[in-house]
Design a protein around this motif. Structure first.
Motif, short mmCIF file in Angstrom:
data_model
loop_
_atom_site.label_atom_id
_atom_site.label_comp_id
_atom_site.label_asym_id
_atom_site.label_seq_id
_atom_site.Cartn_x
_atom_site.Cartn_y
_atom_site.Cartn_z
N GLY A 139 0.96 -1.25 -0.14
CA GLY A 139 0.17 -0.12 -0.07
C GLY A 139 0.66 1.20 0.20
N GLY A 140 0.51 2.04 -0.80
CA GLY A 140 1.35 3.53 -0.88
C GLY A 140 2.36 3.61 -1.83
N TRP A 141 2.69 2.36 -2.54
CA TRP A 141 3.76 2.42 -3.48
C TRP A 141 3.21 2.80 -4.71
CZ3 TRP A 141 7.96 -1.99 -3.03
CH2 TRP A 141 8.54 -2.12 -1.68
N ASP A 142 3.95 3.73 -5.57
CA ASP A 142 3.70 4.33 -6.78
C ASP A 142 4.35 3.10 -7.88
OD1 ASP A 142 2.99 6.77 -8.77
OD2 ASP A 142 4.96 6.15 -9.32
N ALA A 143 3.44 2.76 -8.93
CA ALA A 143 4.01 1.90 -9.78
C ALA A 143 5.17 2.38 -10.64
CB ALA A 143 2.74 1.43 -10.74
N PHE A 179 11.73 -6.91 -15.01
CA PHE A 179 10.61 -6.95 -14.55
C PHE A 179 9.57 -6.66 -15.68
CE2 PHE A 179 13.65 -6.77 -11.08
CZ PHE A 179 13.15 -7.78 -10.23
N ALA A 180 8.46 -7.13 -15.67
CA ALA A 180 7.00 -6.76 -16.47
C ALA A 180 6.78 -5.56 -16.20
CB ALA A 180 6.27 -7.88 -16.75
N PRO A 181 6.15 -4.93 -17.06
CA PRO A 181 5.26 -3.63 -16.68
C PRO A 181 4.27 -3.74 -15.53
CG PRO A 181 5.40 -3.44 -18.99
CD PRO A 181 6.05 -5.00 -18.37
N LEU A 182 4.42 -2.92 -14.54
CA LEU A 182 3.35 -2.90 -13.41
C LEU A 182 2.01 -2.22 -13.89
CD1 LEU A 182 5.82 -1.96 -10.57
CD2 LEU A 182 4.61 -4.10 -10.58
N GLU A 183 0.88 -2.81 -13.40
CA GLU A 183 -0.22 -2.18 -13.67
C GLU A 183 -0.18 -0.71 -13.43
OE1 GLU A 183 -5.12 -2.51 -12.88
OE2 GLU A 183 -3.66 -4.17 -12.26
N GLY A 184 -0.47 0.25 -14.09
CA GLY A 184 -0.63 1.75 -13.87
C GLY A 184 0.87 2.32 -14.03
N ALA A 185 1.97 1.64 -14.26
CA ALA A 185 3.15 2.26 -14.32
C ALA A 185 3.24 3.06 -15.92
CB ALA A 185 4.34 1.25 -14.29
N GLN A 245 7.29 4.53 -9.71
CA GLN A 245 8.54 4.75 -8.81
C GLN A 245 9.13 3.31 -8.52
OE1 GLN A 245 10.08 7.39 -8.75
NE2 GLN A 245 8.54 8.62 -9.65
N THR A 246 8.33 2.49 -8.37
CA THR A 246 8.80 0.75 -8.08
C THR A 246 9.35 0.46 -9.39
OG1 THR A 246 6.77 0.53 -6.69
CG2 THR A 246 7.84 -1.33 -7.27
N GLN A 247 8.62 0.70 -10.53
CA GLN A 247 9.56 0.22 -11.69
C GLN A 247 10.84 0.58 -11.90
OE1 GLN A 247 6.87 -1.54 -13.99
NE2 GLN A 247 8.64 -2.64 -14.24
N ILE A 248 11.13 1.92 -11.59
CA ILE A 248 12.32 2.65 -11.60
C ILE A 248 13.20 1.97 -10.55
CG2 ILE A 248 13.53 4.67 -11.13
CD1 ILE A 248 10.95 6.25 -12.25
N ALA A 249 12.89 1.90 -9.45
CA ALA A 249 13.77 1.24 -8.29
C ALA A 249 14.21 -0.09 -8.78
CB ALA A 249 12.91 1.10 -7.09
N LEU A 250 13.21 -1.04 -9.25
CA LEU A 250 13.59 -2.36 -9.49
C LEU A 250 14.54 -2.40 -10.67
CD1 LEU A 250 10.01 -3.93 -9.59
CD2 LEU A 250 12.06 -4.47 -7.84
N ALA A 251 14.33 -1.43 -11.56
CA ALA A 251 15.45 -1.42 -12.61
C ALA A 251 16.91 -1.10 -12.02
CB ALA A 251 15.07 -0.45 -14.01
N LEU A 252 16.76 0.13 -11.59
CA LEU A 252 17.96 0.66 -11.00
C LEU A 252 18.77 -0.34 -10.13
CD1 LEU A 252 17.21 4.52 -10.28
CD2 LEU A 252 18.54 3.31 -12.21
N GLY A 253 18.12 -1.42 -9.43
CA GLY A 253 18.95 -2.35 -8.73
C GLY A 253 19.51 -3.20 -9.74
N GLY A 254 19.39 -3.27 -10.85
CA GLY A 254 20.06 -4.03 -11.85
C GLY A 254 21.10 -3.54 -12.36
N TYR A 255 21.64 -2.18 -12.09
CA TYR A 255 22.66 -1.49 -12.60
C TYR A 255 23.99 -2.22 -12.41
CZ TYR A 255 26.07 2.04 -13.50
OH TYR A 255 27.37 2.63 -13.84
N ALA A 256 24.84 -2.12 -13.41
CA ALA A 256 26.12 -2.64 -13.11
C ALA A 256 26.95 -1.85 -14.05
CB ALA A 256 26.44 -4.10 -13.34
N PHE A 257 28.23 -1.32 -13.83
CA PHE A 257 28.98 -0.58 -14.38
C PHE A 257 30.08 -1.64 -15.19
CE2 PHE A 257 33.36 1.77 -14.82
CZ PHE A 257 32.83 2.69 -15.72
#
Length: 450
Positions: A88-92, A119-125, A94-106
């Motif tokens: 509850g309260g999580w924006d779709a 991650f597949a597109p979240l509903e409402g993202a 912003q969650t999509q962004i966070a999940l993607a940034l978690g996979g960053y590697a240089f």
């Protein structure tokens, strides 16, 4: 950034985000979670046995932020995943962004050990928005992570020119001795000792009739400390001293990609603070573009010098909003640590709006005071200013007060003293270069001008 997002029609395995409040119920539903000691902490991931309809559990602790679940990108096996539901309260988006940034590697110098989970597109993202922010954050991270040997002033210029070509922007660059001829004396003085000539980079984009926004970024590509040389321990991470430039480049990319109705003016003084026979010296008096004279109390307080000339130039075009970002002081880290970035402004409405934006996108910021009582600390004895206060107190505040002397003509000015670096990995924020403050600023600019 397709590697961070699974297609809509991907055959993605389902995963569930588990909060601390839901842990007992989840353990009852999935005995495997109880047997393995799953605690639903941020960054924790548990792959469930094959017969389960849910493929994995992702810990989110108290669910304070979508970044709490972002460790899933590297904790889950490679492949495509689908999040079943959000706390509850999580924006779709912003969650999509966070999940993607978690996979960053240089990956410039070494192939990654594995690919991140997608991650597949979240509903409402808003996937266009998510992709826009992730691309910009990864650009910023890549720039900061790149060693100075491959990220000198000429390389920053190349980055600005590439960005301009992608968005039909214009670029002007003043290099070397031309900085003196065109009245950018402090940028020249700081960078003249380097084999890679100092330069002042300006990018402009957008309709002239739209509100003008100026973004100034400190582009000290490596900081030896100059003749007041740093110890080796203090020099080790100085490839990141262009983190302000990297952040405004990422911010500019988001603004242009979103085609926000603004007239964008990006200004980067790009220098290496090196040592040679022509390096500027402690005790030298420099005359700034604004005409104020500055005594050099310390050559390691060089960032404020190059910013001063750039801020002066930005004010000449009377922007509605002037933003500067800089890895300016160690005192900012002493005050707030590596995760919360301080900012300074005398504009009360702007301060409130930026703090709201910070909360909306999980980009932690904290307002610090432009304390007038310390302003005289920056006065010079034989000059208008000294670039280093005699006192060891309030170093981030006095640096901001120094810059304020050059921003007085701005309608609205805000200064960010950022770190641009994660000293250790956290979910969604791997160790290394980081975009700090720019996501909040983009959100504010979008809300205010978009």
């Amino acid at each position: 950034m397709t590697e961070y997002f699974a297609p809509k029609d991907a055959k993605a395995r389902p995963a569930r985000i588990v909060t601390s409040a839901a842990l007992d119920a989840v353990k009852s539903e999935f005995p495997h979670a109880a047997r393995t000691g799953f605690r639903a902490e941020p960054g924790e991931v548990l792959v469930l046995p094959g017969e389960s309809a849910t493929g994995a559990l992702i810990g989110a602790g108290e669910a304070r932020s979508p970044f709490d679940a972002a460790g899933a990108a590297t904790g889950l096996p490679e492949g495509d995943w689908r999040i079943e539901a959000l706390p509850g309260g999580w924006d779709a988006t912003q969650t999509q962004i966070a999940l993607a940034l978690g996979g960053y590697a240089f990956t410039r110098y070494r192939e990654p050990a594995r690919k991140p989970a997608r991650f597949a597109p979240l509903e409402g993202a808003d996937m266009d928005e998510a992709s826009r922010v992730v691309r910009a954050a990864c650009l910023t991270r890549d720039l900061v992570n790149t060693p100075a040997g491959d990220m000198l002033p000429s390389h920053l210029e190349d980055t600005a020119r590439t960005l301009a070509r992608s968005h039909d922007a214009t670029v002007r660059v003043i290099t070397g001795e031309d900085l003196v001829k065109q009245n950018y004396p402090m940028i020249h003085a700081v960078g003249r000792a380097s084999a890679d000539a100092p330069r002042f980079i300006e990018l402009e984009w957008g309709e002239p009739s739209h509100p003008r926004i100026a973004l100034v970024g400190k582009g000290v590509c490596f900081d030896s400390g100059g003749l007041d040389i740093k110890p080796s321990s203090g020099m080790r991470l100085m490839k990141k001293d262009m983190g302000g430039a990297a952040n405004v480049l990422g911010l500019a990319q988001m603004i242009m990609d979103a085609r926000l109705p603004v007239r964008l003016h990006l200004l980067i003084p790009a220098v290496e603070n090196a040592i040679s026979g022509n390096a500027f010296r402690p005790g030298d008096i420099l005359t700034s573009r604004k005409g104020l004279t500055v005594e050099i109390g310390n050559t390691d307080a060089e960032g404020r010098l190059v910013l001063a000339d750039a801020i002066t130039r930005a004010c000449e075009d009377d922007p509605e909003l002037l933003i500067d970002m800089a890895t300016l002081t160690g005192a900012a880290r002493v005050a707030l640590g590596p995760e919360v970035m301080p900012f300074y402004t005398g504009d009360e409405d702007l301060a409130s709006a930026v703090l709201e934006a910070s909360k909306a996108v999980d980009d932690p910021l904290w307002r610090m005071p432009l304390w007038d009582g310390y302003d005289s600390w920056m006065d010079g004895e034989i000059s208008d200013l000294n670039n280093a206060a005699d006192s060891s107190f309030a170093g981030s505040v006095t640096a901001a007060l120094f810059l304020r002397r050059f921003a007085r003509e701005a309608k609205s000015w805000i200064h960010f003293d950022i770190f641009a670096w994660n000293p250790k990995s956290r979910p969604g924020r791997p160790a290394g270069g980081e975009m700090m403050g720019a996501r909040a600023l983009y959100h504010h600019i979008k809300q205010r001008f978009g």
